[in-house]
Design an enzyme around this catalytic site. Sequence first.
Site, mmCIF file in Angstrom:
data_model
loop_
_atom_site.group_PDB
_atom_site.id
_atom_site.type_symbol
_atom_site.label_atom_id
_atom_site.label_comp_id
_atom_site.label_asym_id
_atom_site.label_seq_id
_atom_site.Cartn_x
_atom_site.Cartn_y
_atom_site.Cartn_z
ATOM 1 N NE ARG A 240 -4.374 -1.569 0.261
ATOM 2 C CZ ARG A 240 -4.569 -2.583 -0.623
ATOM 3 N NH1 ARG A 240 -3.482 -3.041 -1.284
ATOM 4 N NH2 ARG A 240 -5.305 -3.364 -0.373
ATOM 5 C CD GLU A 269 -2.796 2.828 -5.348
ATOM 6 O OE1 GLU A 269 -3.939 2.318 -5.670
ATOM 7 O OE2 GLU A 269 -1.729 2.288 -4.875
ATOM 8 C CG HIS A 288 -2.908 -1.142 -6.656
ATOM 9 N ND1 HIS A 288 -3.343 -0.366 -5.559
ATOM 10 C CD2 HIS A 288 -2.883 -2.352 -6.340
ATOM 11 C CE1 HIS A 288 -3.410 -1.210 -4.569
ATOM 12 N NE2 HIS A 288 -3.191 -2.643 -5.156
HETATM 13 C C1 GLV Z 1 -4.596 -5.313 -3.858
HETATM 14 O O1 GLV Z 1 -3.981 -4.345 -3.653
HETATM 15 C C2 GLV Z 1 -5.281 -6.105 -2.797
HETATM 16 O O2 GLV Z 1 -5.090 -5.844 -1.477
HETATM 17 O O3 GLV Z 1 -5.774 -7.452 -3.045
#
Ligand code: GLV
Length: 326
Positions: A240, A269, A288
């Site tokens: 994150r 983001e 991401h």
């Molecule tokens: C992606 O970032 C997730 O948490 O699955």
Amino acid sequence: MTKKKVLLSRIFPKLATQLLEEAGFEVIAWDKENPMPYTEMITVAKECDALFCTLTDKIDANFLNACSHLDIITQFAVGYDNIDIDEATKLRIPIGYAPNAMNEATADIAFGLMIATARKMFFMNQKIKDGKWGSFDPVGHLGLELKGKTLGILGLGRIGMSMAQRCKGAYNMDILYHNRSQNKKAEEALDAKRVDFETLVSQSDVISVHCALTPDTKGIFNKSVFDKMKSTALFINTARGGIHNEEDLINAIQNGSIWGAGLDVTNPEPMHPNNPLLNMENVCVLPHIGSATVTARNEMALMGATNIISFYKERRVPFIVNSEVL
Ligand code: GLV
């Protein structure tokens, strides 16, 4: 009998809708590419029984209290820092999630970013697009080699383990990790060593972040930590964006406290297209996409649908964050 209504907050893999409809649910699905606006989601969720959401949805105390009638919420992700779990638990709403579905997919992105950053791949690719290939340069844009280096993992769970296996197998890297609990499997299989956070940051050539975003890990990679890292170190974050302080990271790379960074997650983001990180030679940024494989996303859809179906059939949620509410 009236059908239970499930709100799908994004366009999820078709499998989710298919499984829910086959099981007799009515699916109300948001059909635009961008996330459903917060107030609209509350309005629509008020008419539904269950919610299938993801990390772009803010499921805060206000949302939960406005929609406290929801029987179950299931999250299309392994991380759930967008959901106020304490409030959901107080309201006795079970929160499902999708652990393990993306272990291999996310480890591939971490591993790929490590190599791409060590060899400046994104920057060099951009030079071609900018018409600046030039000619073979015997001393230009030299990268780092990874063989025999030390990998430091913050949060050695299953994704971290898959990253460690890749690094051990490909480069025979030494593995250090920092975790609340001991990971015996990693110690036995990969000779991983559990160390304190200070040792992890000061001794690793590559730091790879695989922990959850919590009040304890928020901004943990800041100036004082980057200052303790090796000047040749790579910082890789596929967990994150809130775990690193972005301004401190930019400064650390610019002033040579660390060598570079590979990021699949940013804060906020999406990252602004003018962000200086996007033009830095030793930085590779992705939008991401850790879990973005056909296999992982279908598995995540299956887990979410299974959580909802099992809840109504047998009051069981196989992949649950707050099992105490059941
Ligand atoms: C992606 O970032 C997730 O948490 O699955």
